[in-house]
Design an enzyme around this catalytic site. Sequence first.
Site, PDB file in Angstrom:
ATOM      1  N   ASP A 188       0.846  -1.195   0.000  1.00  0.00           N
ATOM      2  CA  ASP A 188       0.000   0.000   0.000  1.00  0.00           C
ATOM      3  C   ASP A 188       0.884   1.249   0.000  1.00  0.00           C
ATOM      4  OD1 ASP A 188      -2.096  -1.771   0.264  1.00  0.00           O
ATOM      5  OD2 ASP A 188      -2.252  -1.509   2.443  1.00  0.00           O
TER       6      ASP A 188
HETATM    7  N1  URA Z   1      -0.788  -5.828   4.326  1.00  0.00           N
HETATM    8  C1  URA Z   1      -1.376  -4.627   4.192  1.00  0.00           C
HETATM    9  O1  URA Z   1      -2.358  -4.326   4.856  1.00  0.00           O
HETATM   10  N2  URA Z   1      -0.841  -3.762   3.300  1.00  0.00           N
HETATM   11  C2  URA Z   1       0.243  -4.054   2.562  1.00  0.00           C
HETATM   12  O2  URA Z   1       0.690  -3.216   1.769  1.00  0.00           O
HETATM   13  C3  URA Z   1       0.847  -5.302   2.715  1.00  0.00           C
HETATM   14  C4  URA Z   1       0.314  -6.174   3.618  1.00  0.00           C
END
Ligand code: URA
Length: 239
Positions: A103
């Site tokens: 993310d």
């Molecule tokens: N879990 C999440 O919530 N976000 C990520 O980017 C990777 C794992």
Amino acid sequence: MMRLDRFLCEMQIGTRSQVKVYIRQGLVFVNDVLVKDPDTKIHEFSDKVTFRRQVLQYSRFVYYMLNKPVGVVSATADNKAPTVVSLLGGDWRDDVFPVGRLDKDVTGLVLLTNDGELAHRLLSPKNHVDKVYQVEMASCLSAEDIRILEQGVDIGDERLTLPARVELLGERSMLLTIHEGRFHQVKRMLHAVGNEVVSLRRVCFGGVSLDGELGPGEYRRLRPEEVERLRGQKEEAPM
Ligand code: URA
């Protein structure tokens, strides 16, 4: 065929402007002939290119690790935010892509490559490749929360998450090892036990750990043994 200066950049001899200088300085030979024009076209697989008398073996595939900062998008292109690929900057490989996504607000280890087959294998849900996240949390985990996270938790999908591993680092801090890559998985896992992620950082993927020497936004090539470790990620029987 490719331009000589591009070949040298891809072989990490230097930036585009540096390699042009090296070529003009007479440090580069193609098939034992001195070449001083950076625009010379070469056959990257069959021509013998030497730099400072060292033969450069062209490799079809490249592998990088990047320490992704907050605010950077795990994509090859985006019209608003910088991307993990744009952070590779001076490199001329235009076929490199990130292996999976983090993310925008998540930091840490992103692997980048142009090896589609390896990327596919690492991302295949069948293969249960380990990903380790350092998680800072809003509140403490109870023993029951840890049991639920470790056994499999309902995050609103068809199936529970696969068993995970929790290693507490402090009251509100842990290493969480998961074997899947579902959308917002760690955030949803924490939410499912009434907690929230305050910050999330990936520290390991497929047995390859983020290099502590890399500051935010920095990257380096994977070492041959790291690539081998990724290649060695075997398909396991379904759990
Ligand atoms: N879990 C999440 O919530 N976000 C990520 O980017 C990777 C794992």
